[in-house]
Motif scaffolding. Structure first.
Motif, short mmCIF file in Angstrom:
data_model
loop_
_atom_site.label_atom_id
_atom_site.label_comp_id
_atom_site.label_asym_id
_atom_site.label_seq_id
_atom_site.Cartn_x
_atom_site.Cartn_y
_atom_site.Cartn_z
N PHE A 1 29.93 -23.42 -12.25
CA PHE A 1 29.92 -23.70 -13.69
C PHE A 1 28.81 -22.91 -14.39
O PHE A 1 29.05 -22.29 -15.43
N LEU A 2 27.62 -22.93 -13.83
CA LEU A 2 26.50 -22.24 -14.47
C LEU A 2 26.71 -20.73 -14.46
O LEU A 2 26.41 -20.04 -15.45
N LEU A 3 27.24 -20.19 -13.36
CA LEU A 3 27.48 -18.75 -13.29
C LEU A 3 28.57 -18.34 -14.27
O LEU A 3 28.43 -17.33 -14.98
N GLY A 4 29.65 -19.11 -14.33
CA GLY A 4 30.72 -18.80 -15.27
C GLY A 4 30.27 -18.93 -16.71
O GLY A 4 30.65 -18.12 -17.57
N THR A 5 29.46 -19.94 -16.99
CA THR A 5 28.94 -20.12 -18.34
C THR A 5 28.03 -18.95 -18.73
O THR A 5 28.09 -18.47 -19.87
N ALA A 6 27.21 -18.49 -17.79
CA ALA A 6 26.34 -17.34 -18.07
C ALA A 6 27.17 -16.11 -18.39
O ALA A 6 26.83 -15.34 -19.31
N ALA A 7 28.28 -15.91 -17.69
CA ALA A 7 29.15 -14.76 -17.95
C ALA A 7 29.79 -14.86 -19.32
O ALA A 7 29.83 -13.87 -20.08
N MET A 8 30.28 -16.04 -19.69
CA MET A 8 30.92 -16.21 -20.99
C MET A 8 29.90 -16.11 -22.12
O MET A 8 30.19 -15.53 -23.17
N PHE A 9 28.71 -16.65 -21.93
CA PHE A 9 27.67 -16.55 -22.96
C PHE A 9 27.23 -15.10 -23.14
O PHE A 9 26.87 -14.69 -24.25
N ALA A 10 27.22 -14.33 -22.06
CA ALA A 10 26.85 -12.92 -22.17
C ALA A 10 27.82 -12.19 -23.09
O ALA A 10 27.41 -11.37 -23.92
N VAL A 11 29.11 -12.47 -22.93
CA VAL A 11 30.11 -11.85 -23.80
C VAL A 11 29.88 -12.28 -25.25
O VAL A 11 29.95 -11.48 -26.18
N GLY A 12 29.58 -13.56 -25.45
CA GLY A 12 29.31 -14.05 -26.81
C GLY A 12 28.09 -13.40 -27.42
O GLY A 12 28.08 -13.07 -28.61
N LEU A 13 27.06 -13.19 -26.63
CA LEU A 13 25.86 -12.52 -27.13
C LEU A 13 26.15 -11.07 -27.52
O LEU A 13 25.60 -10.57 -28.52
N LEU A 14 27.00 -10.41 -26.76
CA LEU A 14 27.35 -9.03 -27.11
C LEU A 14 28.14 -8.98 -28.41
O LEU A 14 27.92 -8.09 -29.24
N ILE A 15 29.04 -9.95 -28.61
CA ILE A 15 29.77 -10.02 -29.87
C ILE A 15 28.80 -10.23 -31.02
O ILE A 15 28.90 -9.57 -32.07
N ALA B 1 23.38 -5.28 -22.11
CA ALA B 1 23.96 -4.54 -23.24
C ALA B 1 23.72 -5.29 -24.55
O ALA B 1 23.39 -4.68 -25.58
N ALA B 2 23.87 -6.62 -24.52
CA ALA B 2 23.63 -7.41 -25.73
C ALA B 2 22.18 -7.30 -26.17
O ALA B 2 21.89 -7.17 -27.37
N ALA B 3 21.25 -7.34 -25.22
CA ALA B 3 19.84 -7.20 -25.55
C ALA B 3 19.54 -5.82 -26.13
O ALA B 3 18.71 -5.68 -27.03
#
Length: 234
Positions: free
Chosen positions: A131-145, A226-228
């Motif tokens: 759950f935490l790993l998947g959430t980190a992946a999805m949040f990373a995409v959101g941060l890039l957006i 990339a988001a950073a």
């Protein structure tokens, strides 16, 4: 109370009043209740799908919209002149969005386990890790957006437009075994697809596929960098 604690309190109040927060909680719950009523008790498929769906909504809809809107309104720029640095706001938002995702998922598990009789695994650690790993992946995409969007409306639109194709490829709209092979293979390399499959595996008491774990890790690390790189405070 410290400055960051005050900021967290204020942001939590704003989050609870945000219609998008209610949307991200109620939509997965509605889908679970509607489709779960026709699923046999002990089902091990629907609930992991709903958990992935809920986290995806928070990560790709709620998170980027909030951050892009704050930048558009100059809130992040004004914070740079106060003791509360913009980075503190970003950290608080990530924590609160994680709490929102956890709340949505806890509600799904509670309803599915008690009302619908769905299977709930007894091994907590594997589920928590995935759950935490998947959430980190999805949040990373959101941060890039959020980093690339010009404003909150654009972030909202991009997040929604990106979410639905990813949800389809992940098997959240149609079972993977009923999809064309090429689309199913592509879906396994998307963050939402890898997340859904890994949740399905641990829910069934199996070890998650190392490929899926690698995919989620790659998105969490590479996309976050990339988001950073592209994130603008104003």
């Amino acid at each position: 109370m410290t400055v960051v604690a005050k900021l967290t309190t204020v942001e939590l109040k704003l989050l609870t009043r945000e219609p998008g927060s209610v949307f991200t909680i109620l939509v997965p719950l509605f889908i679970l209740v509607v489709f779960g009523s026709s699923i046999p008790p002990g089902d091990r498929v629907l609930l992991p799908m709903m958990l992935a769906l809920a986290v995806g909504l928070v990560g790709m809809y709620q998170l980027p919209t909030t951050l892009a809107t704050y930048r558009e309104r100059g809130i992040l720029r004004r914070l740079s002149t106060t003791p509360v640095r913009p980075g503190s706001m970003l950290a608080v938002q990530l924590i609160l969005q994680l709490v929102l995702a956890l709340t949505a998922c806890a509600l799904l598990v509670a309803v599915a386990g008690t009302v619908l009789g769905a299977h709930v695994p007894s091994q907590v650690l594997p589920v928590a890790g995935v759950f935490l790993l998947g959430t980190a992946a999805m949040f990373a995409v959101g941060l890039l957006i959020a980093a690339l969007a010009a404003n909150g409306r654009t972030a909202n639109g991009v997040g929604v437009l990106l979410y639905f194709p990813l949800a389809y490829l992940a098997g959240l709209m149609q079972p993977v075994d009923q999809m064309p092979d090429i689309l199913a293979r592509i879906g396994a390399f998307t963050p939402l697809g890898a997340f859904r499959q890994a949740l399905h595996d641990v829910w069934a008491g199996l070890s998650p596929d190392p490929l899926g774990l690698g995919v989620m890790t790659a998105y969490a690390v590479i996309v976050s960098l990339a988001a950073a790189r592209f994130f603008r405070w104003e």
